[in-house]
Scaffold this motif. Sequence first.
Motif, short mmCIF file in Angstrom:
data_model
loop_
_atom_site.label_atom_id
_atom_site.label_comp_id
_atom_site.label_asym_id
_atom_site.label_seq_id
_atom_site.Cartn_x
_atom_site.Cartn_y
_atom_site.Cartn_z
N ALA A 44 48.94 50.63 40.43
CA ALA A 44 48.30 50.53 39.13
C ALA A 44 47.03 49.68 39.27
N TYR A 45 46.24 49.70 38.22
CA TYR A 45 44.99 48.94 38.18
C TYR A 45 45.03 47.95 37.03
N TRP A 46 44.42 46.78 37.26
CA TRP A 46 44.45 45.69 36.29
C TRP A 46 43.11 44.99 36.22
N LEU A 47 42.91 44.27 35.15
CA LEU A 47 41.79 43.36 34.99
C LEU A 47 42.39 41.98 34.74
N PHE A 48 42.05 41.02 35.60
CA PHE A 48 42.49 39.64 35.46
C PHE A 48 41.27 38.80 35.11
N LYS A 49 41.37 38.07 34.03
CA LYS A 49 40.26 37.21 33.61
C LYS A 49 40.37 35.82 34.22
N THR A 50 39.22 35.26 34.53
CA THR A 50 39.15 33.90 35.03
C THR A 50 37.84 33.28 34.57
N GLU A 51 37.86 31.99 34.40
CA GLU A 51 36.63 31.26 34.10
C GLU A 51 36.07 30.80 35.43
N ALA A 59 33.36 40.95 38.58
CA ALA A 59 32.64 40.41 39.73
C ALA A 59 33.13 40.97 41.06
N GLY A 60 34.32 41.55 41.09
CA GLY A 60 34.85 42.08 42.34
C GLY A 60 36.29 42.51 42.19
N THR A 61 36.96 42.68 43.34
CA THR A 61 38.34 43.17 43.31
C THR A 61 39.24 42.34 44.21
N ALA A 62 40.53 42.43 43.90
CA ALA A 62 41.58 41.79 44.68
C ALA A 62 42.77 42.74 44.71
N THR A 63 43.73 42.41 45.54
CA THR A 63 44.97 43.19 45.63
C THR A 63 46.14 42.25 45.41
N VAL A 64 47.12 42.71 44.64
CA VAL A 64 48.35 41.94 44.44
C VAL A 64 49.18 42.05 45.72
N VAL A 65 49.53 40.89 46.29
CA VAL A 65 50.32 40.89 47.53
C VAL A 65 51.73 40.34 47.32
N GLY A 84 50.69 45.59 45.74
CA GLY A 84 49.86 46.73 46.09
C GLY A 84 48.92 47.17 44.98
N ASP A 85 49.12 46.67 43.77
CA ASP A 85 48.22 47.01 42.67
C ASP A 85 46.83 46.42 42.93
N GLU A 86 45.82 47.09 42.42
CA GLU A 86 44.43 46.65 42.55
C GLU A 86 44.00 45.95 41.27
N VAL A 87 43.13 44.94 41.43
CA VAL A 87 42.77 44.07 40.31
C VAL A 87 41.25 43.89 40.26
N PHE A 88 40.68 44.04 39.07
CA PHE A 88 39.32 43.59 38.83
C PHE A 88 39.37 42.10 38.55
N ILE A 89 38.50 41.34 39.16
CA ILE A 89 38.34 39.92 38.83
C ILE A 89 37.19 39.83 37.84
N TYR A 90 37.51 39.39 36.64
CA TYR A 90 36.58 39.39 35.51
C TYR A 90 36.23 37.95 35.14
N HIS A 91 34.95 37.64 35.23
CA HIS A 91 34.48 36.30 34.85
C HIS A 91 34.26 36.25 33.34
N SER A 92 34.89 35.29 32.68
CA SER A 92 34.75 35.14 31.23
C SER A 92 34.39 33.69 30.90
N SER A 93 34.04 33.48 29.65
CA SER A 93 33.69 32.13 29.15
C SER A 93 32.62 31.49 30.03
N CYS A 94 31.57 32.26 30.30
CA CYS A 94 30.48 31.78 31.15
C CYS A 94 29.19 32.48 30.74
N LYS A 95 28.10 32.13 31.39
CA LYS A 95 26.80 32.72 31.05
C LYS A 95 26.74 34.21 31.40
N HIS A 96 27.28 34.59 32.57
CA HIS A 96 27.23 35.97 33.03
C HIS A 96 28.65 36.54 33.05
N ILE A 97 29.02 37.21 31.97
CA ILE A 97 30.37 37.73 31.78
C ILE A 97 30.46 39.14 32.35
#
Length: 155
Positions: A2-9, A63-69, A47-60
């Motif tokens: 599956a695919y996900w979006l995980f938010k991080t500051e 930003a890239g991808t990660a994999t759940v291990v 094995g799921d793929e994740v978008f790393i999403y920058h939030s609560s910042c100037k450039h929202i």
Amino acid sequence: MAYWLFKTEPDEFSIDDLQALGETPEPWDGIRNYQARNLLRDAVAEGDEVFIYHSSCKHIGVAGTATVVRAAYPDPDQFNPDHKYFDAKAAPDNVRWYRVDVVFQRKFQRLVTLADIKVMPGLENMMLLKQGRLSIQPVTPPEWATIITTSETDV
């Protein structure tokens, strides 16, 4: 898979921080929203793929991808009274919060901004635009493909 979006500051933890870890797994912790927790606990899998999403910042944006291990497991911080994520109602026999481990996959050539996402055909129903505050969100395969393609194009 599956695919996900995980938010991080990014001032707390960014795609650059994840990249610096290389192949070292990083716990994705601090999830303290019940809907996000339920997704993390019940649906996010190894094995799921994740978008790393920058939030609560100037450039929202994405930003890239990660994999759940490592799939969901109890977040030990909930049991530590000295930790900022301590939960007095949690106990080893009453787990309330979970985390997963992720590893870096890639940093995008360019940030796929929230503004980009808002105008891209095919993304109008993306959960990010419907329920923006949720820190763990599913992404459909067509949404994933659109954002990946956009990340590879010049501005």
